[in-house]
Design a protein around this motif. Structure first.
Motif, PDB file in Angstrom:
ATOM      1  N   SER A   1     -14.857   0.466   0.450  1.00  0.00           N
ATOM      2  CA  SER A   1     -15.315  -0.056  -0.845  1.00  0.00           C
ATOM      3  C   SER A   1     -14.178  -0.298  -1.833  1.00  0.00           C
ATOM      4  N   PHE A   2     -13.245  -1.190  -1.444  1.00  0.00           N
ATOM      5  CA  PHE A   2     -12.176  -1.590  -2.354  1.00  0.00           C
ATOM      6  C   PHE A   2     -12.027  -3.097  -2.231  1.00  0.00           C
ATOM      7  N   ASP A   3     -11.340  -3.694  -3.182  1.00  0.00           N
ATOM      8  CA  ASP A   3     -11.142  -5.142  -3.098  1.00  0.00           C
ATOM      9  C   ASP A   3      -9.831  -5.463  -2.396  1.00  0.00           C
ATOM     10  N   GLN A   4      -8.746  -4.847  -2.853  1.00  0.00           N
ATOM     11  CA  GLN A   4      -7.419  -5.180  -2.336  1.00  0.00           C
ATOM     12  C   GLN A   4      -6.521  -3.949  -2.325  1.00  0.00           C
ATOM     13  N   ALA A   5      -5.795  -3.780  -1.234  1.00  0.00           N
ATOM     14  CA  ALA A   5      -4.733  -2.764  -1.192  1.00  0.00           C
ATOM     15  C   ALA A   5      -3.461  -3.485  -0.779  1.00  0.00           C
ATOM     16  N   ILE A   6      -2.360  -3.186  -1.477  1.00  0.00           N
ATOM     17  CA  ILE A   6      -1.102  -3.884  -1.202  1.00  0.00           C
ATOM     18  C   ILE A   6       0.028  -2.871  -1.016  1.00  0.00           C
ATOM     19  N   ARG A   7       0.742  -3.030   0.097  1.00  0.00           N
ATOM     20  CA  ARG A   7       1.933  -2.219   0.360  1.00  0.00           C
ATOM     21  C   ARG A   7       3.143  -3.095   0.084  1.00  0.00           C
ATOM     22  N   TYR A   8       4.128  -2.534  -0.635  1.00  0.00           N
ATOM     23  CA  TYR A   8       5.328  -3.290  -1.006  1.00  0.00           C
ATOM     24  C   TYR A   8       6.500  -2.825  -0.164  1.00  0.00           C
ATOM     25  N   ASP A   9       7.176  -3.768   0.491  1.00  0.00           N
ATOM     26  CA  ASP A   9       8.333  -3.425   1.314  1.00  0.00           C
ATOM     27  C   ASP A   9       9.358  -2.631   0.506  1.00  0.00           C
ATOM     28  N   GLY A  10       9.843  -1.541   1.086  1.00  0.00           N
ATOM     29  CA  GLY A  10      10.897  -0.762   0.446  1.00  0.00           C
ATOM     30  C   GLY A  10      10.430   0.128  -0.686  1.00  0.00           C
ATOM     31  N   GLN A  11       9.105   0.258  -0.878  1.00  0.00           N
ATOM     32  CA  GLN A  11       8.597   1.081  -1.973  1.00  0.00           C
ATOM     33  C   GLN A  11       7.585   2.091  -1.458  1.00  0.00           C
ATOM     34  N   THR A  12       7.476   3.228  -2.158  1.00  0.00           N
ATOM     35  CA  THR A  12       6.490   4.239  -1.750  1.00  0.00           C
ATOM     36  C   THR A  12       5.155   4.025  -2.456  1.00  0.00           C
ATOM     37  N   ARG A  13       5.148   3.226  -3.544  1.00  0.00           N
ATOM     38  CA  ARG A  13       3.878   2.991  -4.249  1.00  0.00           C
ATOM     39  C   ARG A  13       3.034   1.978  -3.492  1.00  0.00           C
ATOM     40  N   ILE A  14       1.739   2.062  -3.685  1.00  0.00           N
ATOM     41  CA  ILE A  14       0.856   0.989  -3.242  1.00  0.00           C
ATOM     42  C   ILE A  14      -0.024   0.573  -4.421  1.00  0.00           C
ATOM     43  N   HIS A  15      -0.619  -0.613  -4.300  1.00  0.00           N
ATOM     44  CA  HIS A  15      -1.574  -1.110  -5.291  1.00  0.00           C
ATOM     45  C   HIS A  15      -2.961  -1.010  -4.681  1.00  0.00           C
TER      46      HIS A  15
ATOM     47  N   GLY B   1      -7.013  -2.155  -5.807  1.00  0.00           N
ATOM     48  CA  GLY B   1      -7.907  -2.751  -6.788  1.00  0.00           C
ATOM     49  C   GLY B   1      -9.354  -2.565  -6.354  1.00  0.00           C
ATOM     50  N   TYR B   2     -10.205  -2.263  -7.345  1.00  0.00           N
ATOM     51  CA  TYR B   2     -11.623  -2.065  -7.066  1.00  0.00           C
ATOM     52  C   TYR B   2     -12.471  -3.108  -7.789  1.00  0.00           C
ATOM     53  N   GLY B   3     -11.938  -4.349  -7.828  1.00  0.00           N
ATOM     54  CA  GLY B   3     -12.654  -5.452  -8.465  1.00  0.00           C
ATOM     55  C   GLY B   3     -13.947  -5.765  -7.737  1.00  0.00           C
ATOM     56  N   PRO B   4     -14.819  -6.525  -8.405  1.00  0.00           N
ATOM     57  CA  PRO B   4     -16.178  -6.736  -7.888  1.00  0.00           C
ATOM     58  C   PRO B   4     -16.268  -7.495  -6.564  1.00  0.00           C
ATOM     59  N   LYS B   5     -15.194  -8.208  -6.176  1.00  0.00           N
ATOM     60  CA  LYS B   5     -15.279  -8.967  -4.920  1.00  0.00           C
ATOM     61  C   LYS B   5     -15.330  -8.051  -3.707  1.00  0.00           C
ATOM     62  N   MET B   6     -14.729  -6.880  -3.800  1.00  0.00           N
ATOM     63  CA  MET B   6     -14.798  -5.874  -2.731  1.00  0.00           C
ATOM     64  C   MET B   6     -14.520  -6.472  -1.351  1.00  0.00           C
ATOM     65  N   ARG B   7     -13.414  -7.219  -1.251  1.00  0.00           N
ATOM     66  CA  ARG B   7     -13.079  -7.894   0.006  1.00  0.00           C
ATOM     67  C   ARG B   7     -12.530  -6.964   1.082  1.00  0.00           C
ATOM     68  N   GLY B   8     -12.092  -5.781   0.695  1.00  0.00           N
ATOM     69  CA  GLY B   8     -11.479  -4.886   1.668  1.00  0.00           C
ATOM     70  C   GLY B   8     -10.207  -5.472   2.254  1.00  0.00           C
ATOM     71  N   GLN B   9      -9.478  -6.235   1.420  1.00  0.00           N
ATOM     72  CA  GLN B   9      -8.291  -6.959   1.880  1.00  0.00           C
ATOM     73  C   GLN B   9      -7.054  -6.055   1.859  1.00  0.00           C
TER      74      GLN B   9
ATOM     75  N   ALA C   1       9.384 -12.493   1.165  1.00  0.00           N
ATOM     76  CA  ALA C   1       8.844 -13.786   1.604  1.00  0.00           C
ATOM     77  C   ALA C   1       7.467 -14.069   0.992  1.00  0.00           C
ATOM     78  N   GLY C   2       6.843 -13.044   0.398  1.00  0.00           N
ATOM     79  CA  GLY C   2       5.527 -13.248  -0.189  1.00  0.00           C
ATOM     80  C   GLY C   2       4.500 -12.308   0.421  1.00  0.00           C
ATOM     81  N   TYR C   3       3.229 -12.694   0.359  1.00  0.00           N
ATOM     82  CA  TYR C   3       2.143 -11.840   0.849  1.00  0.00           C
ATOM     83  C   TYR C   3       1.764 -12.230   2.272  1.00  0.00           C
ATOM     84  N   GLU C   4       1.464 -11.233   3.065  1.00  0.00           N
ATOM     85  CA  GLU C   4       0.879 -11.494   4.383  1.00  0.00           C
ATOM     86  C   GLU C   4      -0.100 -10.362   4.666  1.00  0.00           C
ATOM     87  N   LEU C   5      -0.893 -10.543   5.718  1.00  0.00           N
ATOM     88  CA  LEU C   5      -1.837  -9.497   6.058  1.00  0.00           C
ATOM     89  C   LEU C   5      -1.079  -8.244   6.482  1.00  0.00           C
ATOM     90  N   TYR C   6      -1.572  -7.096   6.050  1.00  0.00           N
ATOM     91  CA  TYR C   6      -0.933  -5.831   6.351  1.00  0.00           C
ATOM     92  C   TYR C   6      -1.254  -5.386   7.773  1.00  0.00           C
TER      93      TYR C   6
END
Ligand SMILES: [Zn+2]
Length: 155
Positions: free
Chosen positions: A115-129, A131-139, A146-151
Protein backbone atom coordinates in the motif's frame (compact mmCIF):
# COMPACT_ATOMS: atom_id res chain seq x y z
CA UNK A 1 6.66 19.19 20.43
CA UNK A 2 3.74 17.62 18.66
CA UNK A 3 3.92 13.86 18.84
CA UNK A 4 2.39 12.06 15.84
CA UNK A 5 3.16 8.44 16.75
CA UNK A 6 5.17 6.61 19.43
CA UNK A 7 8.47 7.59 17.79
CA UNK A 8 7.76 10.51 15.43
CA UNK A 9 7.15 14.19 16.06
CA UNK A 10 5.76 16.72 13.61
CA UNK A 11 9.05 18.64 13.70
CA UNK A 12 10.85 15.69 12.10
CA UNK A 13 8.60 16.02 9.04
CA UNK A 14 8.80 19.81 8.73
CA UNK A 15 12.49 20.39 9.53
CA UNK A 16 14.48 21.73 6.58
CA UNK A 17 17.85 23.45 6.38
CA UNK A 18 16.69 25.27 3.25
CA UNK A 19 13.56 26.52 5.05
CA UNK A 20 15.73 27.73 7.96
CA UNK A 21 18.15 29.49 5.64
CA UNK A 22 15.38 31.23 3.71
CA UNK A 23 13.16 31.97 6.73
CA UNK A 24 10.33 29.77 5.41
CA UNK A 25 8.03 28.51 8.20
CA UNK A 26 7.02 25.28 6.41
CA UNK A 27 3.76 25.01 8.34
CA UNK A 28 1.22 22.45 7.03
CA UNK A 29 -2.48 23.18 6.59
CA UNK A 30 -4.98 20.90 8.35
CA UNK A 31 -5.27 18.63 5.29
CA UNK A 32 -1.50 18.50 4.86
CA UNK A 33 -1.10 17.67 8.55
CA UNK A 34 -3.54 14.77 8.11
CA UNK A 35 -1.31 13.50 5.27
CA UNK A 36 1.84 13.86 7.37
CA UNK A 37 0.16 11.82 10.13
CA UNK A 38 -0.66 9.11 7.58
CA UNK A 39 3.01 8.91 6.55
CA UNK A 40 4.17 8.97 10.19
CA UNK A 41 1.87 6.03 10.95
CA UNK A 42 3.17 4.10 7.95
CA UNK A 43 6.79 4.77 8.89
CA UNK A 44 6.05 3.84 12.49
CA UNK A 45 4.77 0.50 11.18
CA UNK A 46 7.92 0.12 9.09
CA UNK A 47 10.13 0.91 12.07
CA UNK A 48 8.25 -1.53 14.31
CA UNK A 49 8.53 -4.20 11.59
CA UNK A 50 12.32 -3.65 11.29
CA UNK A 51 12.67 -3.71 15.09
CA UNK A 52 11.15 -7.16 15.28
CA UNK A 53 12.57 -8.63 12.06
CA UNK A 54 16.16 -7.43 12.72
CA UNK A 55 15.80 -8.06 16.47
CA UNK A 56 17.40 -4.72 17.36
CA UNK A 57 16.07 -1.25 18.13
CA UNK A 58 15.95 0.73 14.88
CA UNK A 59 16.20 4.50 14.45
CA UNK A 60 14.58 6.12 11.44
CA UNK A 61 15.80 9.58 10.44
CA UNK A 62 13.56 11.65 8.20
CA UNK A 63 15.86 13.56 5.83
CA UNK A 64 13.04 15.26 3.93
CA UNK A 65 9.33 15.29 4.74
CA UNK A 66 6.68 17.93 4.12
CA UNK A 67 7.35 20.93 1.84
CA UNK A 68 5.05 23.94 1.82
CA UNK A 69 4.69 25.70 -1.53
CA UNK A 70 7.50 28.20 -0.85
CA UNK A 71 9.92 25.47 0.26
CA UNK A 72 9.00 23.18 -2.63
CA UNK A 73 9.68 26.01 -5.07
CA UNK A 74 12.95 26.84 -3.29
CA UNK A 75 14.25 23.27 -3.63
CA UNK A 76 13.02 22.94 -7.22
CA UNK A 77 10.50 20.23 -6.33
CA UNK A 78 7.75 19.26 -8.74
CA UNK A 79 4.39 20.88 -7.85
CA UNK A 80 2.85 17.41 -7.97
CA UNK A 81 5.48 15.93 -5.61
CA UNK A 82 4.03 13.89 -2.75
CA UNK A 83 6.37 15.88 -0.46
CA UNK A 84 4.33 18.97 -1.33
CA UNK A 85 1.10 17.48 0.09
CA UNK A 86 2.83 15.79 3.03
CA UNK A 87 2.38 12.29 1.59
CA UNK A 88 6.08 11.44 1.14
CA UNK A 89 9.25 11.18 3.16
CA UNK A 90 12.90 10.42 2.50
CA UNK A 91 14.57 8.54 5.33
CA UNK A 92 17.59 6.55 6.49
CA UNK A 93 17.65 3.93 9.21
CA UNK A 94 20.20 2.66 11.71
CA UNK A 95 20.52 -0.29 14.05
CA UNK A 96 21.17 0.40 17.73
CA UNK A 97 24.89 -0.33 17.20
CA UNK A 98 25.09 2.54 14.70
CA UNK A 99 25.30 0.45 11.53
CA UNK A 100 23.16 1.80 8.70
CA UNK A 101 20.38 -0.45 7.41
CA UNK A 102 20.92 -0.91 3.69
CA UNK A 103 18.61 0.89 1.29
CA UNK A 104 17.83 -2.49 -0.29
CA UNK A 105 16.50 -3.74 3.06
CA UNK A 106 14.43 -0.56 3.36
CA UNK A 107 13.06 -1.01 -0.19
CA UNK A 108 12.16 -4.65 0.47
CA UNK A 109 10.46 -3.69 3.72
CA UNK A 110 8.37 -0.96 2.07
CA UNK A 111 7.36 -3.48 -0.58
CA UNK A 112 6.55 -6.19 1.97
CA UNK A 113 4.31 -3.84 3.96
CA UNK A 114 2.51 -2.80 0.75
CA UNK A 115 0.00 0.00 0.00
CA UNK A 116 2.42 2.67 -1.23
CA UNK A 117 2.62 4.71 -4.39
CA UNK A 118 6.35 4.99 -5.06
CA UNK A 119 9.61 3.90 -3.45
CA UNK A 120 12.89 5.20 -4.85
CA UNK A 121 16.44 4.04 -4.13
CA UNK A 122 19.22 6.51 -4.99
CA UNK A 123 22.58 5.20 -6.21
CA UNK A 124 25.33 5.85 -3.68
CA UNK A 125 22.93 6.90 -0.90
CA UNK A 126 21.52 5.17 2.18
CA UNK A 127 18.26 7.17 2.13
CA UNK A 128 15.21 6.08 0.21
CA UNK A 129 12.07 7.96 -0.82
CA UNK A 130 8.63 6.59 -0.12
CA UNK A 131 5.37 8.19 -1.22
CA UNK A 132 1.86 7.27 -0.11
CA UNK A 133 -0.03 9.33 -2.70
CA UNK A 134 -3.52 8.28 -3.75
CA UNK A 135 -2.42 6.48 -6.94
CA UNK A 136 -0.94 3.65 -4.84
CA UNK A 137 0.93 2.21 -7.84
CA UNK A 138 3.36 0.18 -5.75
CA UNK A 139 6.09 1.45 -8.07
CA UNK A 140 9.72 0.60 -7.20
CA UNK A 141 12.34 2.80 -8.88
CA UNK A 142 16.08 3.28 -8.88
CA UNK A 143 17.60 6.68 -9.58
CA UNK A 144 21.09 6.94 -10.99
CA UNK A 145 22.90 9.65 -12.88
CA UNK A 146 21.28 8.26 -16.04
CA UNK A 147 17.80 8.87 -14.60
CA UNK A 148 15.03 6.61 -13.31
CA UNK A 149 14.63 2.94 -14.07
CA UNK A 150 12.73 0.08 -12.51
CA UNK A 151 14.32 -1.08 -9.27
CA UNK A 152 15.85 -4.52 -9.09
CA UNK A 153 17.29 -5.62 -5.76
CA UNK A 154 21.08 -5.90 -5.51
CA UNK A 155 21.90 -3.78 -8.56
ZN1 LIG B 1 11.53 12.17 -1.64
Amino acid sequence: MTKLTANFTLAEFTASDTADELGIENTPTRDELANIITVAERLQGLRDFLNSSLKTPVWLQITSGFRCEALNTAVGGSPSSDHRSGLAADFKAWRADGRAISPDTLMRTVEALGSFDQAIRYDGQTRIHVGYGPKMRGQMLRKSRAGYELYEPGR
